[in-house]
Design a protein around this motif. Structure first.
Motif, mmCIF file in Angstrom:
data_model
loop_
_atom_site.group_PDB
_atom_site.id
_atom_site.type_symbol
_atom_site.label_atom_id
_atom_site.label_comp_id
_atom_site.label_asym_id
_atom_site.label_seq_id
_atom_site.Cartn_x
_atom_site.Cartn_y
_atom_site.Cartn_z
ATOM 1 N N THR A 227 0.805 -1.221 0.000
ATOM 2 C CA THR A 227 0.000 0.000 0.000
ATOM 3 C C THR A 227 0.838 1.271 0.000
ATOM 4 O OG1 THR A 227 -0.272 -0.264 2.387
ATOM 5 C CG2 THR A 227 -2.126 -0.899 1.005
ATOM 6 N N GLY A 228 2.143 1.140 0.163
ATOM 7 C CA GLY A 228 2.991 2.319 0.018
ATOM 8 C C GLY A 228 2.830 2.945 -1.354
ATOM 9 N N VAL A 229 2.677 2.100 -2.370
ATOM 10 C CA VAL A 229 2.487 2.577 -3.741
ATOM 11 C C VAL A 229 1.165 3.340 -3.858
ATOM 12 C CG1 VAL A 229 2.194 1.841 -6.140
ATOM 13 C CG2 VAL A 229 3.835 0.663 -4.662
ATOM 14 N N VAL A 250 7.790 2.462 1.060
ATOM 15 C CA VAL A 250 8.532 1.823 -0.030
ATOM 16 C C VAL A 250 8.417 0.315 0.163
ATOM 17 C CG1 VAL A 250 10.760 1.509 -1.143
ATOM 18 C CG2 VAL A 250 10.145 3.750 -0.206
ATOM 19 N N PRO A 251 7.715 -0.391 -0.748
ATOM 20 C CA PRO A 251 7.554 -1.834 -0.582
ATOM 21 C C PRO A 251 8.893 -2.550 -0.490
ATOM 22 C CG PRO A 251 6.056 -1.017 -2.256
ATOM 23 C CD PRO A 251 6.987 0.121 -1.930
ATOM 24 N N SER A 252 8.978 -3.480 0.424
ATOM 25 C CA SER A 252 10.217 -4.210 0.676
ATOM 26 C C SER A 252 9.936 -5.709 0.650
ATOM 27 C CB SER A 252 10.785 -3.810 2.043
ATOM 28 O OG SER A 252 11.748 -4.727 2.504
ATOM 29 N N GLU A 253 10.871 -6.474 0.093
ATOM 30 C CA GLU A 253 10.673 -7.922 -0.013
ATOM 31 C C GLU A 253 10.592 -8.611 1.343
ATOM 32 O OE1 GLU A 253 13.664 -9.527 -2.637
ATOM 33 O OE2 GLU A 253 12.344 -9.230 -4.378
ATOM 34 N N ASP A 254 11.182 -7.986 2.371
ATOM 35 C CA ASP A 254 11.077 -8.566 3.718
ATOM 36 C C ASP A 254 10.410 -7.594 4.684
ATOM 37 O OD1 ASP A 254 13.039 -6.670 4.098
ATOM 38 O OD2 ASP A 254 14.421 -8.017 5.142
ATOM 39 N N PHE A 255 9.693 -6.608 4.123
ATOM 40 C CA PHE A 255 8.989 -5.589 4.914
ATOM 41 C C PHE A 255 9.945 -4.919 5.908
ATOM 42 C CE2 PHE A 255 6.028 -9.018 3.757
ATOM 43 C CZ PHE A 255 5.217 -8.315 2.891
ATOM 44 N N ASN A 256 11.175 -4.708 5.406
ATOM 45 C CA ASN A 256 12.230 -4.097 6.224
ATOM 46 C C ASN A 256 12.416 -4.814 7.555
ATOM 47 O OD1 ASN A 256 13.340 -2.093 4.565
ATOM 48 N ND2 ASN A 256 11.677 -0.673 5.019
ATOM 49 N N GLY A 257 12.279 -6.127 7.486
ATOM 50 C CA GLY A 257 12.495 -6.936 8.682
ATOM 51 C C GLY A 257 11.329 -6.911 9.652
ATOM 52 N N GLY A 258 10.245 -6.257 9.271
ATOM 53 C CA GLY A 258 9.093 -6.140 10.159
ATOM 54 C C GLY A 258 8.055 -7.213 9.935
ATOM 55 N N HIS A 259 7.009 -7.109 10.711
ATOM 56 C CA HIS A 259 5.864 -8.014 10.634
ATOM 57 C C HIS A 259 4.683 -7.163 10.174
ATOM 58 C CE1 HIS A 259 3.721 -11.607 12.770
ATOM 59 N NE2 HIS A 259 3.005 -11.178 11.760
ATOM 60 N N PRO A 260 4.292 -7.247 8.895
ATOM 61 C CA PRO A 260 3.330 -6.277 8.340
ATOM 62 C C PRO A 260 1.884 -6.542 8.752
ATOM 63 C CG PRO A 260 3.857 -7.914 6.686
ATOM 64 C CD PRO A 260 4.720 -8.235 7.879
ATOM 65 N N ASP A 261 1.665 -6.544 10.047
ATOM 66 C CA ASP A 261 0.343 -6.807 10.608
ATOM 67 C C ASP A 261 -0.088 -5.559 11.369
ATOM 68 O OD1 ASP A 261 -1.949 -7.947 11.536
ATOM 69 O OD2 ASP A 261 -0.996 -9.617 12.577
ATOM 70 N N PRO A 262 -1.101 -4.819 10.888
ATOM 71 C CA PRO A 262 -1.449 -3.534 11.493
ATOM 72 C C PRO A 262 -2.193 -3.691 12.820
ATOM 73 C CG PRO A 262 -2.996 -4.050 9.748
ATOM 74 C CD PRO A 262 -1.970 -5.159 9.747
ATOM 75 N N ASN A 263 -1.421 -3.861 13.880
ATOM 76 C CA ASN A 263 -2.014 -3.927 15.215
ATOM 77 C C ASN A 263 -1.095 -3.217 16.198
ATOM 78 O OD1 ASN A 263 -0.005 -5.846 16.147
ATOM 79 N ND2 ASN A 263 -1.164 -7.454 15.122
ATOM 80 N N LEU A 264 -1.492 -3.198 17.448
ATOM 81 C CA LEU A 264 -0.758 -2.421 18.449
ATOM 82 C C LEU A 264 0.627 -2.991 18.734
ATOM 83 C CD1 LEU A 264 -3.710 -1.758 20.930
ATOM 84 C CD2 LEU A 264 -2.752 -0.181 19.241
#
Length: 565
Positions: A227-229, A250-264
């Motif tokens: 959704t960055g795009v 900026v979309p990243s193949e590993d989500f910049n090492g994060g966990h792309p789950d929109p929660n607290l």
């Protein structure tokens, strides 16, 4: 220019075990998908299930969330699609298409369906997760009849048809058409058709006026997902949000090492900013763009409340000017939406977890707005949950509540509090115990299931500090689809108390390692003096009952959940 012939080849193969799609397709570790013909087998099994006459010359949409292995997998899909008679593939630039955008394109282009490459909110990278699912012509997830048939194909597949000269031949970075004899790939703009759809739903000029207010600041976190795009084009170019207020876009193949789950838990940067009061509205979306989180200044909007508030404010959204057809929620979602449906005197539906169940109701013209507690919200504009849509809905509601710029700003918190005062409040929380040994997860569920089966739970009473809970009903949720009459069993263990409070237990099928035990708590309060308590404090006794009934701590040795929503 001479169009090259397809050079097709038949590859011999053997079945791989465990290729059974869950509620959101097939999700495994990247390394498993990279193992030999693992991906090829599943893709060919999709085409084996589809009618050969429908495949011939049909249009297929392909895209993904940009995670590791997306681009390689897309090239394989091109080759197999061509050899199986598909006439045209539409693919997002750089292989990027959000799940909601894919649904929109399928519907707008009247495509046969789509193959979506995403593991949604799961981590990415070489050691992360990968996923694939098939969506049908309405733009929504394939029903169980199709996913079960795909799985059966994976258990007996023996050959793969592939056009070898197509694989690797398409430059995903450039918009345009690559033509073979009887097969075409068109690289399309990832955003334009979806943005056009949103502009037809919302009053972007009114939202733009909200964004321009000096007393309103909006922040969006794409969590390094697809959704960055969309954020830069929609929030910035169309609505005027400063680019500096769009983070991790900026979309990243590993989500910049994060966990792309929109929660607290997994969006700490955004949550910290909102807790410090730096913004008036903060939102996040997940890896593939179908989930959302909405935050006010120092205020978290529970997803169950979010869909209820959107529904109760439907008149703010131009798309719904003629009214709502119906409302629906997944079974584990709080009952807040039920109260809105009752007030509006419109049909209401409680369905299993999985967006495909909403799709049937939408196609039958009986459903307008729906949601899941797992940060999924949407409407009948497409057949997937839609994170950007939900965020725009909140911006539209804020814009309407703040139409008079001379008056003090009406905050997200104020809007939610108004809602609670009118309808009452469902205190709601979900505990996620992730990557639990599968056998232990099954054991926890069996403890509860046995109590349901032998009815030993019925009538049990729990008393503490003046609170009393009496179990009135317990079952394993079963759904009979009112449209196609199909029956979905074993959809979650429900404990329902005499005051309407609920405890629900589910084993999630969206992870790639072990099991995720999800426990849900829902308690309704009507008295105004009880509307504004801390959620975890208010639910403390109910939570302790849930742990006692399931013996979860004793069996798993987990003393805390990984995620609390």
């Amino acid at each position: 220019m001479i169009e090259p012939e397809l050079i097709t080849k038949t590859l011999e193969t053997k079945p791989f075990s465990g290729q059974k799609p869950g509620t959101s397709g097939l999700r495994k570790k990247v390394t498993e998908f990279q193992n030999g013909l693992y991906l090829h087998n599943f893709v060919q099994s999709i085409f084996n299930v589809l009618d050969a006459n429908e495949l011939k010359g049909a249009t297929l949409v392909v895209g993904g969330d940009g995670r590791f292995y997306n681009k390689q997998a897309i090239q394989v899909i091109f080759g197999i699609a061509a050899a199986n008679g598909i006439g045209k593939v539409l693919v997002g630039q750089n292989g990027l298409l959000s799940t909601p955008a894919i649904s929109a394109v399928v519907r707008a282009r009247r495509a046969l369906g789509a193959i979506i490459l995403t593991a949604s909110h799961n981590p990415g990278g070489p050691n992360g997760d990968f996923g694939i699912k098939y969506n049908i012509a309405n733009g929504g997830p394939a029903p169980e009849s199709i996913t079960n048939a795909i799985y059966q194909q994976t258990t007996k597949i023996s050959e793969i048809r592939i056009a070898e000269n197509v694989v690797g031949a398409i430059d995903l970075s450039k918009l345009g058409v690559t033509q073979f004899k009887s097969f075409t790939v068109e690289v399309i703009d990832s955003v334009s058709e979806y943005a056009t759809l949103l502009k037809s739903i919302f009053d972007f000029n009114q939202i733009k006026s909200l964004v321009a207010r000096k007393d309103f600041v909006f922040n969006f976190d794409a969590m390094s997902g697809v959704t960055g795009v969309y954020a830069s084009r929609i929030f910035s170019d169309l609505l005027g949000v400063p680019l500096a207020n769009l983070i991790n876009c900026v979309p990243s193949e590993d989500f910049n090492g994060g966990h792309p789950d929109p929660n607290l838990t997994y969006a700490p940067e955004l949550v910290d900013k909102m807790n410090k009061g730096l913004f008036d509205c903060g939102c996040a979306s997940d890896g593939d763009g179908d989930r959302n989180m909405v935050l006010g200044k120092r205020f978290f909007v529970n997803p169950s409340d979010s869909v209820a508030v959107i529904a109760s404010n439907y008149q703010s959204i131009p798309y719904f000017k003629s009214g709502l057809k119906g409302l629906a929620r997944s079974m584990p979602t709080s009952a807040a939406l039920d109260l809105v449906a009752k007030d509006l005197k419109i049909p209401f539906f409680e369905v299993p977890t999985g967006w495909k169940f909403f799709g049937n109701l939408m196609d039958a013209n009986t459903l307008s707005i729906c949601g899941e507690e797992s940060f999924g919200t949407g409407s009948d504009h497409i057949r997937e949950k839609d994170g950007i849509w939900a965020i725009c809905a909140w911006l539209q509601i804020l814009a309407v509540h703040n139409a008079d710029a001379a008056k003090p700003f009406v905050s997200i918190e104020s809007i939610v509090h108004q809602h609670w005062r009118k309808y009452g409040r469902n205190y709601y929380s979900r505990y996620d115990y992730e990557e639990v040994d599968t056998k232990l997860g099954d054991e926890v569920m069996k403890v509860v299931s046995d109590g349901i089966t032998d009815r030993s739970l019925i009538g049990r009473s729990f008393n503490k500090d003046g609170q009393t809970y009496v179990i009135e009903h317990a079952d394993n949720f079963e759904y009979k689809d009112p449209i196609d009459k199909s029956v979905s069993s074993n959809q979650g263990l429900r404990i329902i108390f005499s005051d309407g409070s609920r405890i629900i237990y589910r084993l999630s099928g969206t992870g790639s390692t072990g099991a995720t035990i999800r426990v849900y708590f829902d308690k309704y309060e009507r008295e105004e003096s009880k509307l504004f308590n801390d959620t975890q404090t208010h639910l403390k006794f109910l939570i302790s009952i849930a742990l006692e009934l399931s013996k979860l701590t004793e069996i798993t040795k987990r003393t805390e959940p990984n995620v609390i929503t």
